[in-house]
Every structure is written in structure tokens, then in C-alpha cells.
Write a protein that holds these residues in place. Sequence first.
Motif, PDB file in Angstrom:
ATOM      1  N   LEU A  32      13.056 -10.006  43.063  1.00 25.46           N
ATOM      2  CA  LEU A  32      12.966  -9.090  41.926  1.00 25.46           C
ATOM      3  C   LEU A  32      13.226  -7.675  42.450  1.00 25.46           C
ATOM      4  O   LEU A  32      12.577  -7.237  43.404  1.00 25.46           O
ATOM      5  CB  LEU A  32      11.586  -9.185  41.281  1.00 25.46           C
ATOM      6  CG  LEU A  32      11.338  -8.302  40.067  1.00 25.46           C
ATOM      7  CD1 LEU A  32      12.294  -8.649  38.931  1.00 25.46           C
ATOM      8  CD2 LEU A  32       9.894  -8.463  39.599  1.00 25.46           C
ATOM      9  N   ILE A  33      14.191  -6.975  41.844  1.00 24.77           N
ATOM     10  CA  ILE A  33      14.598  -5.646  42.296  1.00 24.77           C
ATOM     11  C   ILE A  33      14.337  -4.643  41.177  1.00 24.77           C
ATOM     12  O   ILE A  33      14.779  -4.844  40.040  1.00 24.77           O
ATOM     13  CB  ILE A  33      16.095  -5.629  42.675  1.00 24.77           C
ATOM     14  CG1 ILE A  33      16.374  -6.697  43.738  1.00 24.77           C
ATOM     15  CG2 ILE A  33      16.512  -4.244  43.156  1.00 24.77           C
ATOM     16  CD1 ILE A  33      17.838  -7.011  43.920  1.00 24.77           C
ATOM     17  N   ASN A  34      13.634  -3.562  41.500  1.00 27.83           N
ATOM     18  CA  ASN A  34      13.324  -2.525  40.521  1.00 27.83           C
ATOM     19  C   ASN A  34      14.297  -1.358  40.695  1.00 27.83           C
ATOM     20  O   ASN A  34      14.133  -0.528  41.574  1.00 27.83           O
ATOM     21  CB  ASN A  34      11.880  -2.045  40.693  1.00 27.83           C
ATOM     22  CG  ASN A  34      11.485  -1.028  39.644  1.00 27.83           C
ATOM     23  OD1 ASN A  34      12.265  -0.655  38.790  1.00 27.83           O
ATOM     24  ND2 ASN A  34      10.243  -0.574  39.715  1.00 27.83           N
ATOM     25  N   LYS A  35      15.314  -1.302  39.839  1.00 27.14           N
ATOM     26  CA  LYS A  35      16.301  -0.209  39.871  1.00 27.14           C
ATOM     27  C   LYS A  35      16.020   0.800  38.759  1.00 27.14           C
ATOM     28  O   LYS A  35      16.920   1.470  38.280  1.00 27.14           O
ATOM     29  CB  LYS A  35      17.722  -0.766  39.716  1.00 27.14           C
ATOM     30  CG  LYS A  35      18.198  -1.540  40.908  1.00 27.14           C
ATOM     31  CD  LYS A  35      18.513  -0.623  42.055  1.00 27.14           C
ATOM     32  CE  LYS A  35      19.130  -1.426  43.189  1.00 27.14           C
ATOM     33  NZ  LYS A  35      19.420  -0.627  44.340  1.00 27.14           N
ATOM     34  N   THR A  36      14.761   0.915  38.343  1.00 25.35           N
ATOM     35  CA  THR A  36      14.365   1.920  37.362  1.00 25.35           C
ATOM     36  C   THR A  36      13.675   3.059  38.104  1.00 25.35           C
ATOM     37  O   THR A  36      13.429   2.962  39.309  1.00 25.35           O
ATOM     38  CB  THR A  36      13.389   1.338  36.316  1.00 25.35           C
ATOM     39  OG1 THR A  36      12.109   1.106  36.937  1.00 25.35           O
ATOM     40  CG2 THR A  36      13.908   0.043  35.708  1.00 25.35           C
ATOM     41  N   SER A  37      13.318   4.097  37.379  1.00 26.16           N
ATOM     42  CA  SER A  37      12.566   5.198  37.977  1.00 26.16           C
ATOM     43  C   SER A  37      11.062   5.033  37.740  1.00 26.16           C
ATOM     44  O   SER A  37      10.282   5.914  38.074  1.00 26.16           O
ATOM     45  CB  SER A  37      13.047   6.539  37.409  1.00 26.16           C
ATOM     46  OG  SER A  37      12.862   6.555  36.002  1.00 26.16           O
ATOM     47  N   GLY A  38      10.658   3.905  37.177  1.00 23.89           N
ATOM     48  CA  GLY A  38       9.249   3.659  36.890  1.00 23.89           C
ATOM     49  C   GLY A  38       8.649   2.605  37.804  1.00 23.89           C
ATOM     50  O   GLY A  38       9.353   1.768  38.372  1.00 23.89           O
ATOM     51  N   THR A  39       7.333   2.645  37.936  1.00 25.74           N
ATOM     52  CA  THR A  39       6.604   1.665  38.747  1.00 25.74           C
ATOM     53  C   THR A  39       6.265   0.457  37.894  1.00 25.74           C
ATOM     54  O   THR A  39       5.618   0.580  36.851  1.00 25.74           O
ATOM     55  CB  THR A  39       5.307   2.290  39.318  1.00 25.74           C
ATOM     56  OG1 THR A  39       5.665   3.415  40.119  1.00 25.74           O
ATOM     57  CG2 THR A  39       4.533   1.290  40.142  1.00 25.74           C
ATOM     58  N   LEU A  40       6.715  -0.700  38.333  1.00 28.74           N
ATOM     59  CA  LEU A  40       6.418  -1.958  37.642  1.00 28.74           C
ATOM     60  C   LEU A  40       5.032  -2.408  38.070  1.00 28.74           C
ATOM     61  O   LEU A  40       4.776  -2.662  39.244  1.00 28.74           O
ATOM     62  CB  LEU A  40       7.474  -3.003  37.988  1.00 28.74           C
ATOM     63  CG  LEU A  40       7.471  -4.296  37.216  1.00 28.74           C
ATOM     64  CD1 LEU A  40       7.553  -4.052  35.712  1.00 28.74           C
ATOM     65  CD2 LEU A  40       8.627  -5.163  37.668  1.00 28.74           C
ATOM     66  N   GLU A  41       4.115  -2.459  37.106  1.00 25.03           N
ATOM     67  CA  GLU A  41       2.707  -2.735  37.398  1.00 25.03           C
ATOM     68  C   GLU A  41       2.341  -4.211  37.248  1.00 25.03           C
ATOM     69  O   GLU A  41       1.522  -4.736  38.000  1.00 25.03           O
ATOM     70  CB  GLU A  41       1.833  -1.888  36.472  1.00 25.03           C
ATOM     71  CG  GLU A  41       0.367  -1.944  36.762  1.00 25.03           C
ATOM     72  CD  GLU A  41      -0.409  -0.951  35.927  1.00 25.03           C
ATOM     73  OE1 GLU A  41      -1.346  -0.352  36.473  1.00 25.03           O
ATOM     74  OE2 GLU A  41      -0.088  -0.769  34.723  1.00 25.03           O
ATOM     75  N   ARG A  42       2.922  -4.863  36.252  1.00 22.63           N
ATOM     76  CA  ARG A  42       2.619  -6.275  36.006  1.00 22.63           C
ATOM     77  C   ARG A  42       3.911  -7.024  35.672  1.00 22.63           C
ATOM     78  O   ARG A  42       4.805  -6.487  35.026  1.00 22.63           O
ATOM     79  CB  ARG A  42       1.626  -6.414  34.854  1.00 22.63           C
ATOM     80  CG  ARG A  42       0.208  -6.015  35.246  1.00 22.63           C
ATOM     81  CD  ARG A  42      -0.770  -6.151  34.086  1.00 22.63           C
ATOM     82  NE  ARG A  42      -0.553  -5.162  33.044  1.00 22.63           N
ATOM     83  CZ  ARG A  42      -0.963  -3.901  33.091  1.00 22.63           C
ATOM     84  NH1 ARG A  42      -1.592  -3.455  34.142  1.00 22.63           N
ATOM     85  NH2 ARG A  42      -0.724  -3.079  32.100  1.00 22.63           N
ATOM     86  N   PHE A  43       3.967  -8.279  36.124  1.00 20.39           N
ATOM     87  CA  PHE A  43       5.115  -9.138  35.873  1.00 20.39           C
ATOM     88  C   PHE A  43       4.594 -10.512  35.489  1.00 20.39           C
ATOM     89  O   PHE A  43       3.867 -11.150  36.246  1.00 20.39           O
ATOM     90  CB  PHE A  43       5.985  -9.216  37.128  1.00 20.39           C
ATOM     91  CG  PHE A  43       7.121 -10.201  37.046  1.00 20.39           C
ATOM     92  CD1 PHE A  43       8.011 -10.186  35.985  1.00 20.39           C
ATOM     93  CD2 PHE A  43       7.309 -11.140  38.040  1.00 20.39           C
ATOM     94  CE1 PHE A  43       9.053 -11.093  35.915  1.00 20.39           C
ATOM     95  CE2 PHE A  43       8.343 -12.055  37.995  1.00 20.39           C
ATOM     96  CZ  PHE A  43       9.216 -12.023  36.923  1.00 20.39           C
ATOM     97  N   TYR A  44       4.937 -10.935  34.282  1.00 18.14           N
ATOM     98  CA  TYR A  44       4.494 -12.230  33.767  1.00 18.14           C
ATOM     99  C   TYR A  44       5.701 -13.135  33.566  1.00 18.14           C
ATOM    100  O   TYR A  44       6.782 -12.676  33.198  1.00 18.14           O
ATOM    101  CB  TYR A  44       3.787 -12.053  32.414  1.00 18.14           C
ATOM    102  CG  TYR A  44       2.574 -11.176  32.458  1.00 18.14           C
ATOM    103  CD1 TYR A  44       1.341 -11.682  32.827  1.00 18.14           C
ATOM    104  CD2 TYR A  44       2.666  -9.825  32.140  1.00 18.14           C
ATOM    105  CE1 TYR A  44       0.212 -10.863  32.873  1.00 18.14           C
ATOM    106  CE2 TYR A  44       1.550  -9.003  32.169  1.00 18.14           C
ATOM    107  CZ  TYR A  44       0.329  -9.532  32.533  1.00 18.14           C
ATOM    108  OH  TYR A  44      -0.778  -8.725  32.577  1.00 18.14           O
ATOM    109  N   THR A  45       5.499 -14.420  33.803  1.00 14.68           N
ATOM    110  CA  THR A  45       6.525 -15.412  33.496  1.00 14.68           C
ATOM    111  C   THR A  45       5.876 -16.547  32.724  1.00 14.68           C
ATOM    112  O   THR A  45       4.663 -16.755  32.788  1.00 14.68           O
ATOM    113  CB  THR A  45       7.171 -16.008  34.766  1.00 14.68           C
ATOM    114  OG1 THR A  45       6.185 -16.704  35.509  1.00 14.68           O
ATOM    115  CG2 THR A  45       7.812 -14.933  35.607  1.00 14.68           C
ATOM    116  N   SER A  46       6.705 -17.262  32.022  1.00 12.40           N
ATOM    117  CA  SER A  46       6.262 -18.448  31.307  1.00 12.40           C
ATOM    118  C   SER A  46       7.502 -19.267  30.971  1.00 12.40           C
ATOM    119  O   SER A  46       8.525 -18.682  30.593  1.00 12.40           O
ATOM    120  CB  SER A  46       5.548 -18.024  30.022  1.00 12.40           C
ATOM    121  OG  SER A  46       5.007 -19.141  29.377  1.00 12.40           O
ATOM    122  N   PRO A  47       7.440 -20.576  31.131  1.00 15.66           N
ATOM    123  CA  PRO A  47       8.603 -21.375  30.749  1.00 15.66           C
ATOM    124  C   PRO A  47       8.960 -21.130  29.280  1.00 15.66           C
ATOM    125  O   PRO A  47       8.058 -20.980  28.443  1.00 15.66           O
ATOM    126  CB  PRO A  47       8.145 -22.818  30.961  1.00 15.66           C
ATOM    127  CG  PRO A  47       7.018 -22.716  31.930  1.00 15.66           C
ATOM    128  CD  PRO A  47       6.350 -21.409  31.635  1.00 15.66           C
TER     129      PRO A  47
END
Length: 113
Positions: A32-47
Motif C-alpha cells: 500500500l503506497i500513500n501518494k497523498t499529502s495526508g496521513t492515512l490513519e486507518r485502513f479497513y478491508t472486507s470481501p
Amino acid sequence: MTRFTSIAAGAFAALVLSVGVSRAADDLVFTLINKTSGTLERFYTSPTGVDNWEDDVFGDDVLEPGESMKITIADGRRTCKYDMRFEFTEDSNFQNMEDTQDLCAMGSYTIHQ
């Protein structure tokens, strides 16, 4: 121990090892690559098709701008299509984002602004 018992014990051990190896092969792994200027705090997945989000993949971690992280989804499911939800820190001033992708076909996923 009789010869039959030794063979049976060996066969059982081989079966247990092969089940463990095949389970690990079912894990979905991507970067997972963050190419934004913001900090990604949470990442959720679900089928896709599941109504609830699974637990936050990051736990106590965050993904800062320009950083990448190896993600492993080891949920034991044999599916490739996942819904994803990205939540940024409040000071990032970003809207939460959602996407659906076939993660088996991807080696990496990049979040853009």
C-alpha cells in the motif's frame, strides 16, 4: 513403535505441514503506497458482498505521505475482490475514501489525491 505406526505418524506430520503451507499461500499480500499529502490513519478491508468492515489493518500504525507498507490479509478466505476504506487523520483535511479492487491481480495499490 511398529513400522505401520511410524509410517502413519510420518504421513500425518506431512499432512499437517502441507495444510500449513497451503494456508499461507492463500494470504493476500500487496504494498500500500500513500501518494497523498495526508496521513492515512486507518485502513479497513472486507470481501466484496460482506456488509461490515473487518478490523483496522494498521492497528497502532499509520501511513505517512510518501510511505509504503506491506499489507497481508490473512483471513483464510479464497476471494480476491475486496472493498477498502481509507481514513485520514483529522488534520489531513481529506475525505475518507473507498474503493473495490481485485487484490490478487495487484502487487501494489497507490492512494492518490
